[in-house]
Scaffold this motif. Structure first.
Motif, PDB file in Angstrom:
ATOM      1  N   GLU A  34     -47.260 -15.764 -37.826  1.00  0.00           N
ATOM      2  CA  GLU A  34     -46.176 -16.684 -38.755  1.00  0.00           C
ATOM      3  C   GLU A  34     -45.218 -15.600 -39.047  1.00  0.00           C
ATOM      4  OE1 GLU A  34     -48.522 -19.081 -41.301  1.00  0.00           O
ATOM      5  OE2 GLU A  34     -48.230 -20.646 -39.930  1.00  0.00           O
ATOM      6  N   GLY A  35     -44.552 -14.831 -38.403  1.00  0.00           N
ATOM      7  CA  GLY A  35     -43.710 -13.626 -38.976  1.00  0.00           C
ATOM      8  C   GLY A  35     -44.044 -12.884 -39.633  1.00  0.00           C
ATOM      9  N   ALA A  36     -45.228 -12.318 -39.684  1.00  0.00           N
ATOM     10  CA  ALA A  36     -45.977 -11.112 -40.624  1.00  0.00           C
ATOM     11  C   ALA A  36     -46.471 -10.181 -39.450  1.00  0.00           C
ATOM     12  CB  ALA A  36     -46.971 -11.747 -41.689  1.00  0.00           C
ATOM     13  N   PRO A  37     -45.746  -9.074 -39.372  1.00  0.00           N
ATOM     14  CA  PRO A  37     -46.415  -7.982 -38.420  1.00  0.00           C
ATOM     15  C   PRO A  37     -47.680  -7.605 -38.755  1.00  0.00           C
ATOM     16  CG  PRO A  37     -44.162  -7.723 -38.720  1.00  0.00           C
ATOM     17  CD  PRO A  37     -44.348  -8.711 -39.722  1.00  0.00           C
ATOM     18  N   GLY A  38     -48.045  -7.283 -40.312  1.00  0.00           N
ATOM     19  CA  GLY A  38     -49.042  -6.626 -40.762  1.00  0.00           C
ATOM     20  C   GLY A  38     -50.089  -7.722 -40.449  1.00  0.00           C
ATOM     21  N   ARG A  39     -50.203  -9.040 -40.535  1.00  0.00           N
ATOM     22  CA  ARG A  39     -51.024 -10.032 -40.391  1.00  0.00           C
ATOM     23  C   ARG A  39     -51.287 -10.023 -38.733  1.00  0.00           C
ATOM     24  NH1 ARG A  39     -55.540 -12.494 -41.162  1.00  0.00           N
ATOM     25  NH2 ARG A  39     -55.676 -14.536 -40.802  1.00  0.00           N
ATOM     26  N   ALA A  40     -50.345  -9.833 -37.852  1.00  0.00           N
ATOM     27  CA  ALA A  40     -50.566  -9.821 -36.439  1.00  0.00           C
ATOM     28  C   ALA A  40     -51.426  -8.761 -36.000  1.00  0.00           C
ATOM     29  CB  ALA A  40     -49.338  -9.505 -35.852  1.00  0.00           C
ATOM     30  N   LEU A  41     -51.175  -7.367 -36.651  1.00  0.00           N
ATOM     31  CA  LEU A  41     -51.840  -6.334 -36.481  1.00  0.00           C
ATOM     32  C   LEU A  41     -53.330  -6.387 -36.640  1.00  0.00           C
ATOM     33  CD1 LEU A  41     -49.298  -3.519 -37.367  1.00  0.00           C
ATOM     34  CD2 LEU A  41     -49.958  -4.198 -35.112  1.00  0.00           C
ATOM     35  N   GLU A  42     -53.731  -6.929 -38.196  1.00  0.00           N
ATOM     36  CA  GLU A  42     -54.873  -7.329 -38.566  1.00  0.00           C
ATOM     37  C   GLU A  42     -55.745  -8.178 -37.704  1.00  0.00           C
ATOM     38  OE1 GLU A  42     -54.641  -9.003 -42.442  1.00  0.00           O
ATOM     39  OE2 GLU A  42     -54.139  -7.197 -43.328  1.00  0.00           O
ATOM     40  N   LEU A  43     -55.209  -9.252 -37.034  1.00  0.00           N
ATOM     41  CA  LEU A  43     -55.565 -10.234 -36.259  1.00  0.00           C
ATOM     42  C   LEU A  43     -55.937  -9.345 -34.854  1.00  0.00           C
ATOM     43  CD1 LEU A  43     -53.662 -13.401 -36.918  1.00  0.00           C
ATOM     44  CD2 LEU A  43     -56.131 -13.044 -37.229  1.00  0.00           C
ATOM     45  N   ALA A  44     -55.334  -8.472 -34.420  1.00  0.00           N
ATOM     46  CA  ALA A  44     -55.630  -7.835 -33.158  1.00  0.00           C
ATOM     47  C   ALA A  44     -56.493  -6.960 -33.207  1.00  0.00           C
ATOM     48  CB  ALA A  44     -54.090  -7.144 -32.934  1.00  0.00           C
ATOM     49  N   GLU A  45     -56.598  -6.432 -34.388  1.00  0.00           N
ATOM     50  CA  GLU A  45     -57.864  -5.405 -34.521  1.00  0.00           C
ATOM     51  C   GLU A  45     -59.149  -6.163 -34.796  1.00  0.00           C
ATOM     52  OE1 GLU A  45     -59.066  -1.677 -37.407  1.00  0.00           O
ATOM     53  OE2 GLU A  45     -57.230  -3.138 -38.065  1.00  0.00           O
ATOM     54  N   GLY A  46     -59.227  -7.582 -35.242  1.00  0.00           N
ATOM     55  CA  GLY A  46     -60.276  -8.093 -35.710  1.00  0.00           C
ATOM     56  C   GLY A  46     -60.566  -9.438 -34.513  1.00  0.00           C
ATOM     57  N   GLN A  47     -60.007  -9.067 -33.334  1.00  0.00           N
ATOM     58  CA  GLN A  47     -60.275 -10.262 -32.151  1.00  0.00           C
ATOM     59  C   GLN A  47     -59.606 -11.327 -32.814  1.00  0.00           C
ATOM     60  OE1 GLN A  47     -64.379  -9.516 -31.212  1.00  0.00           O
ATOM     61  NE2 GLN A  47     -63.925  -8.141 -29.868  1.00  0.00           N
ATOM     62  N   GLY A  48     -58.362 -11.384 -33.191  1.00  0.00           N
ATOM     63  CA  GLY A  48     -57.691 -12.688 -33.875  1.00  0.00           C
ATOM     64  C   GLY A  48     -57.647 -13.795 -32.988  1.00  0.00           C
ATOM     65  N   VAL A  49     -57.159 -13.682 -31.655  1.00  0.00           N
ATOM     66  CA  VAL A  49     -57.053 -14.405 -30.665  1.00  0.00           C
ATOM     67  C   VAL A  49     -58.295 -15.346 -30.228  1.00  0.00           C
ATOM     68  CG1 VAL A  49     -55.970 -15.064 -28.305  1.00  0.00           C
ATOM     69  CG2 VAL A  49     -54.914 -13.325 -29.616  1.00  0.00           C
ATOM     70  N   GLY A  63     -42.288 -11.458 -51.434  1.00  0.00           N
ATOM     71  CA  GLY A  63     -42.637 -12.145 -50.090  1.00  0.00           C
ATOM     72  C   GLY A  63     -44.068 -12.324 -49.619  1.00  0.00           C
ATOM     73  N   PRO A  64     -44.130 -13.275 -48.567  1.00  0.00           N
ATOM     74  CA  PRO A  64     -45.591 -13.144 -47.820  1.00  0.00           C
ATOM     75  C   PRO A  64     -46.197 -11.920 -47.469  1.00  0.00           C
ATOM     76  CG  PRO A  64     -44.091 -14.729 -46.926  1.00  0.00           C
ATOM     77  CD  PRO A  64     -43.284 -13.717 -47.698  1.00  0.00           C
ATOM     78  N   PRO A  65     -47.646 -11.974 -47.347  1.00  0.00           N
ATOM     79  CA  PRO A  65     -48.237 -10.598 -47.180  1.00  0.00           C
ATOM     80  C   PRO A  65     -47.855 -10.389 -45.696  1.00  0.00           C
ATOM     81  CG  PRO A  65     -50.000 -12.397 -47.949  1.00  0.00           C
ATOM     82  CD  PRO A  65     -48.678 -12.955 -47.948  1.00  0.00           C
ATOM     83  N   GLY A  66     -47.863  -9.093 -45.588  1.00  0.00           N
ATOM     84  CA  GLY A  66     -47.898  -8.524 -43.940  1.00  0.00           C
ATOM     85  C   GLY A  66     -46.444  -8.603 -43.353  1.00  0.00           C
ATOM     86  N   ILE A  67     -45.576  -9.059 -44.230  1.00  0.00           N
ATOM     87  CA  ILE A  67     -44.006  -8.913 -43.385  1.00  0.00           C
ATOM     88  C   ILE A  67     -43.325  -7.743 -43.699  1.00  0.00           C
ATOM     89  CG2 ILE A  67     -44.021 -11.529 -43.937  1.00  0.00           C
ATOM     90  CD1 ILE A  67     -42.128 -10.633 -46.260  1.00  0.00           C
ATOM     91  N   GLY A  68     -43.785  -6.643 -44.474  1.00  0.00           N
ATOM     92  CA  GLY A  68     -43.006  -5.279 -44.363  1.00  0.00           C
ATOM     93  C   GLY A  68     -42.567  -5.006 -45.877  1.00  0.00           C
ATOM     94  N   LYS A  69     -43.181  -5.593 -46.793  1.00  0.00           N
ATOM     95  CA  LYS A  69     -42.663  -5.348 -48.166  1.00  0.00           C
ATOM     96  C   LYS A  69     -43.063  -3.662 -48.401  1.00  0.00           C
ATOM     97  CE  LYS A  69     -45.003  -8.389 -50.329  1.00  0.00           C
ATOM     98  NZ  LYS A  69     -45.812  -8.720 -49.247  1.00  0.00           N
ATOM     99  N   ALA A  70     -44.054  -3.397 -48.339  1.00  0.00           N
ATOM    100  CA  ALA A  70     -44.556  -2.050 -48.588  1.00  0.00           C
ATOM    101  C   ALA A  70     -43.783  -1.026 -47.586  1.00  0.00           C
ATOM    102  CB  ALA A  70     -46.251  -1.943 -48.516  1.00  0.00           C
ATOM    103  N   THR A  71     -43.731  -1.568 -46.474  1.00  0.00           N
ATOM    104  CA  THR A  71     -43.146  -0.542 -45.367  1.00  0.00           C
ATOM    105  C   THR A  71     -41.569  -0.318 -45.914  1.00  0.00           C
ATOM    106  OG1 THR A  71     -44.347  -1.135 -43.729  1.00  0.00           O
ATOM    107  CG2 THR A  71     -42.331  -0.120 -43.080  1.00  0.00           C
ATOM    108  N   LEU A  72     -40.671  -1.313 -46.471  1.00  0.00           N
ATOM    109  CA  LEU A  72     -39.525  -1.224 -46.794  1.00  0.00           C
ATOM    110  C   LEU A  72     -39.380  -0.457 -48.414  1.00  0.00           C
ATOM    111  CD1 LEU A  72     -36.651  -1.850 -46.943  1.00  0.00           C
ATOM    112  CD2 LEU A  72     -37.141  -3.955 -48.063  1.00  0.00           C
TER     113      LEU A  72
END
Length: 328
Positions: free
Chosen positions: A207-222, A36-45
């Motif tokens: 786009e549905g990837a929590p890991g990506r959202a967290l990376e963006l939040a940490e790096g001032q993504g907005v 699956g795409p990066p950051g969607i929870g594959k490693a967590t699962l």
């Protein structure tokens, strides 16, 4: 928090149920391929499944749940469980990240041993596409002759980069981006101090990837997304390009640099795709053929990857990117 120590999984309920059914059927596949795409929870699962198998596969709701206070959970999270081993790509300066053959040979030996606690043994390969050729051939031997009561979990964003013989010997489990409700619940739980408006913006960008959202939040993504949009709408002149380079390649460059390039390419490719389908075309896009903009997006991706992999001057990489957008 690392996937190894993450207690909650958002979304992927059907995938969890499928894994639980396979285990309780008594015919659990010895090798799984989580895609699956990066950051969607594959490693967590994957870690959730590994913990649950090591705990004996208890019936639980939700499936695969092992409480954080459980001794298996705590030992796996601490990297202290004798019957689970993780392989992941290792980075060396100036080289691409790979999983070396020595590590895979050690994992093959590990699986051949008797379980220290009399149960299952689990090897989790995160970033399986990064195995070098010798590593892939070595792991294939284990897939062809799996020891009893062992599980091999391969996690990958790019299954096409694995050997066909590896893919054919694994049971594939495809994961997909989270639905809006699951993403909203996830970000509300993980980013409680972030404003609702910013969480909504992160949801759109991730786009549905929590890991990506967290990376963006940490790096001032907005803020970087707004900056990327402004750069495309009004390409900076020489002075503006240097100011942008100073900002993107400054003290927080480890987060800001890759995030800015990713957001810039995302905005560019989305605009090209929309225009190609007959949708709205912003003024800046009309200044060059769509094919030229598509080539520019590919060039930007390549420039960012090379700068990160080869430890090049990030400031210069930003300046080169602005020249690329100008068509020079």
């Amino acid at each position: 928090m690392s996937p190894r120590a993450t207690a909650t999984l958002f979304g992927h309920a059907e995938a969890e149920a499928s894994l639980a059914r396979a285990f309780h059927s008594g015919r659990l596949a010895h090798a799984w391929l989580f895609c699956g795409p990066p950051g969607i929870g594959k490693a967590t699962l994957a870690w959730r499944f590994a913990r649950w198998v090591l705990a004996g596969g208890p019936h639980a709701k939700p499936p695969l749940h092992v409480p954080p206070e459980d001794v298996v959970f705590r030992r796996v999270a601490a990297g202290a469980h004798a019957d689970v081993l993780e392989l992941a790509p290792q980075a060396e300066p100036g080289k691409r990240r790979i999983i070396k053959v020595e590590e895979v040979r050690a994992a093959r030996h590990f699986l051949a041993l008797t379980a220290a606690e009399g149960g299952w043994r689990v090897v989790l390969v995160d970033g399986a596409e990064a195995m070098e050729a010798a590593s892939a051939n070595t792991i294939l031997k284990t897939l062809e002759e799996p020891p009893p009561r062992t599980v091999l979990i391969l996690v990958t964003d790019a299954p096409g980069r694995l050997l066909p013989t590896i893919r054919s010997r694994c049971r594939r489990l495809d994961l997909f981006p989270l639905e809006e409700g699951d993403m909203a619940a996830c970000l509300a739980s993980l980013l409680p101090e972030t404003s609702e408006a910013d969480r909504a913006a992160l949801m759109e960008l991730a786009e549905g990837a929590p890991g990506r959202a967290l990376e963006l939040a940490e790096g001032q993504g907005v803020e970087l997304a707004k900056l990327a949009r402004a750069v495309l709408e009004s390409l900076p002149d020489a002075a503006g390009a240097h100011a942008l380079a100073d900002r993107i390649a400054g003290r927080d460059a480890a987060l800001a640099f890759p995030a800015f390039f990713a957001l810039l390419v995302r905005q560019l490719t989305q605009s090209v795709r929309e225009a190609a389908r007959g949708g709205a075309m912003p003024g800046w896009l009309a200044t060059r053929p769509l094919a030229a903009w598509a080539e520019a997006a590919s060039a930007l991706t390549r420039q960012a990857q090379e700068a990160e992999r080869l430890s090049l001057d990030r400031r210069q990489a930003v300046l080169v990117a602005m020249e690329t957008l100008r068509g020079r």
